[in-house]
Design a protein around this motif. Structure first.
Motif, PDB file in Angstrom:
ATOM      1  N   GLY A   1       0.682  -0.924   0.144  1.00  0.00           N
ATOM      2  CA  GLY A   1       0.543   0.163   0.206  1.00  0.00           C
ATOM      3  C   GLY A   1       0.767   1.497  -0.101  1.00  0.00           C
ATOM      4  O   GLY A   1       1.959   0.789   0.641  1.00  0.00           O
TER       5      GLY A   1
ATOM      6  N   LYS B   1       0.217   5.173   0.633  1.00  0.00           N
ATOM      7  CA  LYS B   1      -0.218   6.361   1.150  1.00  0.00           C
ATOM      8  C   LYS B   1      -0.414   7.308   1.441  1.00  0.00           C
ATOM      9  O   LYS B   1       1.248   7.951   2.197  1.00  0.00           O
ATOM     10  CB  LYS B   1      -0.415   5.697   2.705  1.00  0.00           C
ATOM     11  CG  LYS B   1      -1.552   6.147   3.278  1.00  0.00           C
ATOM     12  CD  LYS B   1      -1.599   7.719   3.818  1.00  0.00           C
ATOM     13  CE  LYS B   1      -3.105   8.164   4.477  1.00  0.00           C
ATOM     14  NZ  LYS B   1      -3.360   9.496   4.776  1.00  0.00           N
TER      15      LYS B   1
ATOM     16  N   GLU C   1      -9.485  -1.817   4.045  1.00  0.00           N
ATOM     17  CA  GLU C   1      -8.250  -1.927   3.558  1.00  0.00           C
ATOM     18  C   GLU C   1      -6.413  -1.928   4.141  1.00  0.00           C
ATOM     19  O   GLU C   1      -5.479  -2.612   3.161  1.00  0.00           O
ATOM     20  CB  GLU C   1      -8.234  -1.182   2.286  1.00  0.00           C
ATOM     21  CG  GLU C   1      -9.581  -1.091   1.371  1.00  0.00           C
ATOM     22  CD  GLU C   1      -9.144  -2.538   0.441  1.00  0.00           C
ATOM     23  OE1 GLU C   1      -7.625  -2.582   0.488  1.00  0.00           O
ATOM     24  OE2 GLU C   1     -10.312  -2.937  -0.290  1.00  0.00           O
TER      25      GLU C   1
ATOM     26  N   LEU D   1      -2.902  -5.699   3.949  1.00  0.00           N
ATOM     27  CA  LEU D   1      -2.051  -4.556   3.337  1.00  0.00           C
ATOM     28  C   LEU D   1      -0.766  -5.834   3.900  1.00  0.00           C
ATOM     29  O   LEU D   1      -0.935  -5.841   5.220  1.00  0.00           O
ATOM     30  CB  LEU D   1      -1.813  -3.165   3.586  1.00  0.00           C
ATOM     31  CG  LEU D   1      -2.575  -2.251   3.416  1.00  0.00           C
ATOM     32  CD1 LEU D   1      -1.825  -0.852   3.433  1.00  0.00           C
ATOM     33  CD2 LEU D   1      -2.360  -2.527   1.452  1.00  0.00           C
TER      34      LEU D   1
END
Length: 365
Positions: A39, A41, A131, A135
């Protein structure tokens, strides 16, 4: 790789700078398993352009995705939830990161539309988007900038984009500092690629960007935020959420004993961004000649701290020399190693804002 290492590069080709930091850190080796779900971010709190000092530069996201795909990592997602006042779906398009995701054929996940679960965060119940739990590896891309409530915002506070809007509202009722620290006991940041390109002087929504043109890499989010605090003229102990995160075992505030790895010459700077009126007023105290952005930006942050303390009044314009154009010359007060021949000077390349502020206080006293 050591938790107390961090990587730093300066220049203007932000995508290539990001790639160089990731290569130097050996990120591919750290992740290892090519099947891991990774992921990315960024900070996309609102519908802003990165040049305003509020959101992550899309070039950094481009650099991360380029590097990971070239290294054989294909299970990638970019995920974010903007602050309550904006729609993520709009903000991601305005800042340009949605176009980067399309270019790389990597899904963007709008966490404002995600389900969530409540978990125990070191004794504090906190709701986190589902979510996040899917990860295997999280790369955080915060912006080093000021904040109207927490003073500084960086890696630790950027985790707030991984919680639902209802929880963001509750964080504010709790005063932000404590819940931010506790949140980071359950969200593990595997690597931080820090956008220190032009974060805002003191407001998370941008408007007064301070050009630094730096990209950094950290393994420890507490160390990252401690560096950010010092870069803006504060001590880590001045920022409550940084102190609390260290006490909760999230990381270390010991910037003094950290190991900075400066990556070559960087990519040369050729242009200067226009300063806002507020930044220009602070810059009037500097006699800047060919100063690099990181050194000059550090001085601006330091002058802002001194202005908050009422210490700028009575001092003349252009009374502080800074920049390569002063190398080998003499004068009264100089900042940075280029002013080593001055009567009174502070070394460093660049010195941190917290060091500059303390040095100027001593001279003016």
């Amino acid at each position: 790789m050591s938790k107390n290492e961090y990587y730093m590069i300066q220049g203007e080709d932000y995508k290539q700078m990001a790639i160089q930091v990731l290569k130097a850190a050996g990120l591919a080796t750290d992740i290892a398993d090519r099947s891991k779900r990774i992921g990315i971010k960024p900070n996309i709190l609102a519908a802003k352009k990165a040049s305003e000092g509020a959101v992550t530069h899309p070039e950094l996201v481009d650099g991360v995705l380029t590097y990971l795909k070239e290294e054989g990592f294909l299970n990638l997602v970019v995920l974010e939830g903007s602050w309550v006042g904006d729609l993520t779906s709009q903000a991601v398009r305005v800042c340009g990161i949605y176009d980067i995701c399309k270019k790389h054929q990597v899904p963007f996940i709008d966490l404002q539309k995600d389900a969530f679960r409540t978990v125990d965060a070191a004794g504090m119940p906190i709701s986190v988007c589902e979510e996040v739990f899917r990860l295997d590896y999280l790369i955080n891309l915060p912006v080093l900038k000021g904040h109207c409530q927490t003073t500084v915002t960086c890696a630790l506070k950027n985790s707030k984009g991984l919680i639902p809007n209802s929880e963001k509202r509750r964080f504010h009722t709790l005063g932000l500092h404590k819940p931010i620290a506790h949140l980071n006991t359950v969200i593990h940041q595997d690597f931080i690629l820090l956008d220190n390109i032009c974060g805002d002087l003191d407001f998370e929504e941008g408007g007064n960007p301070v050009v630094m043109n730096r990209v950094l890499g950290f393994w420890d989010p507490v160390l990252c935020d401690s560096f950010a605090a010092e870069s803006m003229g504060y001590r880590p102990a001045d920022i409550a959420y940084i102190r609390l995160a260290e006490q909760l075992g999230v990381g270390s505030t010991d910037v003094e004993h950290a190991n900075p790895i400066v990556l070559g010459e960087g990519i040369p700077e050729k242009k200067k961004m226009r300063s806002t009126k507020r930044v220009s007023k602070l810059a009037a105290y500097a006699d800047a000649k060919d100063a690099c952005s990181a050194c000059y930006g550090s001085l601006i942050y330091a002058l802002d701290r001194l202005n908050d303390e009422g210490l700028l009044a009575g001092h003349s314009a252009a009374s502080i020399s800074i920049g390569q154009g002063h190398r080998g010359k003499t004068g009264k007060i100089g900042i940075g190693q280029c002013t080593g021949c001055f009567e009174k000077h502070l070394g460093g390349c660049p010195p941190k804002a917290v060091e500059i502020a303390e040095f100027l206080r001593q001279q003016w006293e």
